[in-house]
Structures are given as C-alpha cells and as structure tokens.
Scaffold this motif. Structure first.
Motif, mmCIF file in Angstrom:
data_model
loop_
_atom_site.group_PDB
_atom_site.id
_atom_site.type_symbol
_atom_site.label_atom_id
_atom_site.label_comp_id
_atom_site.label_asym_id
_atom_site.label_seq_id
_atom_site.Cartn_x
_atom_site.Cartn_y
_atom_site.Cartn_z
ATOM 1 N N VAL A 192 -0.929 -4.105 -5.612
ATOM 2 C CA VAL A 192 -0.388 -2.786 -5.304
ATOM 3 C C VAL A 192 -1.555 -1.816 -5.161
ATOM 4 O O VAL A 192 -2.381 -1.684 -6.072
ATOM 5 C CB VAL A 192 0.571 -2.280 -6.393
ATOM 6 N N ILE A 193 -1.614 -1.142 -4.028
ATOM 7 C CA ILE A 193 -2.626 -0.118 -3.774
ATOM 8 C C ILE A 193 -1.890 1.211 -3.624
ATOM 9 O O ILE A 193 -0.841 1.265 -2.982
ATOM 10 C CB ILE A 193 -3.426 -0.424 -2.496
ATOM 11 N N ALA A 194 -2.404 2.265 -4.227
ATOM 12 C CA ALA A 194 -1.761 3.576 -4.116
ATOM 13 C C ALA A 194 -2.806 4.635 -3.797
ATOM 14 O O ALA A 194 -3.928 4.598 -4.325
ATOM 15 C CB ALA A 194 -1.033 3.946 -5.400
ATOM 16 N N THR A 195 -2.423 5.567 -2.946
ATOM 17 C CA THR A 195 -3.300 6.686 -2.617
ATOM 18 C C THR A 195 -3.022 7.833 -3.576
ATOM 19 O O THR A 195 -1.965 8.444 -3.529
ATOM 20 C CB THR A 195 -3.077 7.152 -1.166
ATOM 21 N N SER A 196 -3.978 8.083 -4.451
ATOM 22 C CA SER A 196 -3.959 9.302 -5.261
ATOM 23 C C SER A 196 -4.755 10.340 -4.473
ATOM 24 O O SER A 196 -4.456 10.590 -3.312
ATOM 25 C CB SER A 196 -4.528 9.043 -6.661
ATOM 26 N N SER A 197 -5.788 10.897 -5.067
ATOM 27 C CA SER A 197 -6.606 11.918 -4.417
ATOM 28 C C SER A 197 -7.736 12.268 -5.363
ATOM 29 O O SER A 197 -7.641 12.030 -6.575
ATOM 30 C CB SER A 197 -5.757 13.169 -4.127
ATOM 31 N N ILE A 198 -8.783 12.874 -4.835
ATOM 32 C CA ILE A 198 -9.790 13.463 -5.731
ATOM 33 C C ILE A 198 -9.104 14.480 -6.648
ATOM 34 O O ILE A 198 -9.540 14.718 -7.764
ATOM 35 C CB ILE A 198 -10.939 14.106 -4.918
ATOM 36 N N ALA A 199 -7.963 15.023 -6.174
ATOM 37 C CA ALA A 199 -7.152 15.927 -6.999
ATOM 38 C C ALA A 199 -6.389 15.183 -8.089
ATOM 39 O O ALA A 199 -5.698 15.804 -8.884
ATOM 40 C CB ALA A 199 -6.169 16.704 -6.123
ATOM 41 N N GLY A 200 -6.518 13.872 -8.133
ATOM 42 C CA GLY A 200 -6.005 13.101 -9.252
ATOM 43 C C GLY A 200 -7.042 12.894 -10.332
ATOM 44 O O GLY A 200 -6.762 12.296 -11.375
ATOM 45 N N LEU A 201 -8.245 13.402 -10.091
ATOM 46 C CA LEU A 201 -9.337 13.302 -11.059
ATOM 47 C C LEU A 201 -9.775 14.650 -11.609
ATOM 48 O O LEU A 201 -10.328 14.737 -12.694
ATOM 49 C CB LEU A 201 -10.550 12.618 -10.418
ATOM 50 N N PHE A 211 0.860 -1.183 0.000
ATOM 51 C CA PHE A 211 0.000 0.000 0.000
ATOM 52 C C PHE A 211 0.894 1.230 0.000
ATOM 53 O O PHE A 211 1.446 1.613 1.033
ATOM 54 C CB PHE A 211 -0.910 -0.042 1.221
ATOM 55 N N ALA A 212 1.061 1.839 -1.176
ATOM 56 C CA ALA A 212 1.882 3.042 -1.327
ATOM 57 C C ALA A 212 1.027 4.245 -0.960
ATOM 58 O O ALA A 212 0.330 4.833 -1.792
ATOM 59 C CB ALA A 212 2.397 3.154 -2.760
ATOM 60 N N ASN A 213 1.100 4.617 0.295
ATOM 61 C CA ASN A 213 0.173 5.600 0.851
ATOM 62 C C ASN A 213 0.833 6.924 1.227
ATOM 63 O O ASN A 213 0.143 7.941 1.389
ATOM 64 C CB ASN A 213 -0.501 4.989 2.088
ATOM 65 N N ALA A 214 2.145 6.957 1.355
ATOM 66 C CA ALA A 214 2.816 8.184 1.804
ATOM 67 C C ALA A 214 2.560 9.338 0.845
ATOM 68 O O ALA A 214 2.587 9.172 -0.382
ATOM 69 C CB ALA A 214 4.323 7.932 1.922
ATOM 70 N N GLY A 215 2.296 10.524 1.411
ATOM 71 C CA GLY A 215 2.069 11.701 0.572
ATOM 72 C C GLY A 215 2.015 12.974 1.397
ATOM 73 O O GLY A 215 1.765 12.934 2.607
ATOM 74 N N ILE A 216 2.278 14.098 0.738
ATOM 75 C CA ILE A 216 2.182 15.411 1.379
ATOM 76 C C ILE A 216 1.412 16.362 0.469
ATOM 77 O O ILE A 216 1.299 16.132 -0.742
ATOM 78 C CB ILE A 216 3.572 16.002 1.702
#
Length: 245
Positions: free
Chosen positions: A135-144, A86-91
C-alpha cells in the motif's frame, strides 16, 4: 524496462492527472498492469487508450467505499490479482481556520483521510489472504510540518502519516507481509492549487510553486519503492524541489 515491475498489477486512485497519471505512465512503460480510478471519465478513457491493453479504469470517488471496492474488484476480474494499491487521490483547498470554509474542510477529510481508509478497507482483505501486497499513500510535506493558512489540509496529511505508520506496524506484527510506503511531496506541479478558493491564498501558493518540480519525479520514487525485494520496505519518501527550504 524494470523486470521487477513487469506484470505487477497496480491500482491507482487520483489517476487522471498529476502524480497519479505520471506514475501510471511510468509503470506501464516498465511492464506493469494499471487500474486507474478517478472522477473524470473522459480523462481516464484517454489514458487507457494511450496505455493499451495493460490498463483499465473505473470512475471512482474515493469518498464512496463502494467505488473503491469496485475498483479493486475490477483489477482482480481483469488481471487476476492486485499487487499494489496507490492511494493518491487528494485535494488542497487552503484557507485560514477563521474563514470557516467548513464545506472545504469536510471535502478534505472525506477525500484525503477517508479516501485512504476506504482504499485500505478495499484491498487489505485480499492482501491478507495472499500474504503479500503493498500500500502506497500520498501524504505531503504538510504531513511532516504545519503550514499556517493550510491547517486543515495539514491535519489530514498528518492523519495519513499516522494511519500508514500504524498499519505498517500492525502488518508486521500480524505477519501478513504487507508493505507500506508513505510519500511526502513538496511543491509538485499538479492541479492541486486549482482547488483553492481564496484568491489571495491561491496567488501566494502559485508564487511559491514557481519552484515546483514535475510529477514524474514522484513517479520515479513510486517505481523505486515497488521494485524492492519483498523483504525490503521503503516506508517513507520525501520528495522536494532542491530549492524548497
């Protein structure tokens, strides 16, 4: 307890708070084994103490390929395998382009984009060899959709979306049986706003985030995606407060 999750080994980056922490807790409650990566060792130690023997950690800066490689290797040494990363790290240090906060731009690209790439590079060889993985990754509604005042962050999250969708198609063509899931959270009550350095922008985001829902809502979607049969891919999930337009 979800028996389909029991004994799965899940590596999580950005695991010391927010979505990562909530997901780790829910997975542990459902019998999984979790390997936690983040930069704050004291918090990781607290979580492993809480979670018990089915958890371990390594101090991990996703900007450094060697750190992510070591995190995956720890999972294999401790639990014998990796089922999910789960690739979740982000700022999200939001600002207008005209503010020229180039150091913050660099950090976002390095953590939000290169961090995902480093995670893929660390785990894909193992998944390819075992002909399975997720593989799971956290994008964002800002990725849409694009949000003014957050252009660089939005760009990084569009990149995550493209990378993950391309990898999904490549994996299908290569018949490696690697599943992918990209998450598009909206306003979630995490520490993400703490990275915003422009006072007016931070105040505006804090006002908007009054509608925020808990990280546990996202954790449940991760559990759902992992629990599906091997032949079922939950490729994208959008998680918003019902009040968010």
């Amino acid at each position: 307890m979800d028996q389909t999750i029991k004994d799965k080994v899940i590596v999580i980056t950005g695991a010391s708070s927010g979505i990562g922490e909530a997901t780790a807790k829910l997975l542990i409650e459902n019998g999984a084994k979790v390997v936690l990566g983040a930069r704050r060792e004291e918090k990781l130690q607290q979580l492993v103490k809480e979670f018990g023997e089915n958890s371990t950690y390594a101090v991990t800066d996703v900007r450094k390929a060697e750190d992510v490689n070591a995190l995956v290797e720890l999972a294999i040494e401790k639990f014998g395998k990796v089922d999910v990363l789960f690739a979740n790290a982000g700022i999200m240090p939001a600002s207008n382009i005209s503010e020229l906060k180039t150091n913050e731009w660099d950090d976002m690209v390095d953590i939000n984009v290169k961090g995902v790439l480093n995670s893929l590079a660390a785990v894909v060889p193992y998944f390819t060899e075992q002909k399975s993985g997720h593989v799971i990754a956290t994008s964002s509604i800002a990725g849409l959709k694009v949000f003014p005042g957050n252009s660089v962050y939005t760009g990084t999250k569009f990149a995550v979306r493209a990378i993950m969708d391309g990898f999904r198609m490549e994996s299908a063509m290569e018949k490696t049986n690697i599943r992918t899931t990209t998450l598009y959270p909206g306003a979630i009550a995490t520490e993400l706003l703490d990275t915003i350095s422009t006072p007016e922008t931070k105040k505006g985001m804090e006002d908007f985030y009054q509608i925020a829902i808990t990280p546990e809502a996202v954790a449940k979607t991760v559990l759902f995606a992992i629990a599906q049969p091997a032949e079922v891919g939950i490729t994208e999930l959008t998680i918003l407060p019902s009040a968010q337009a």
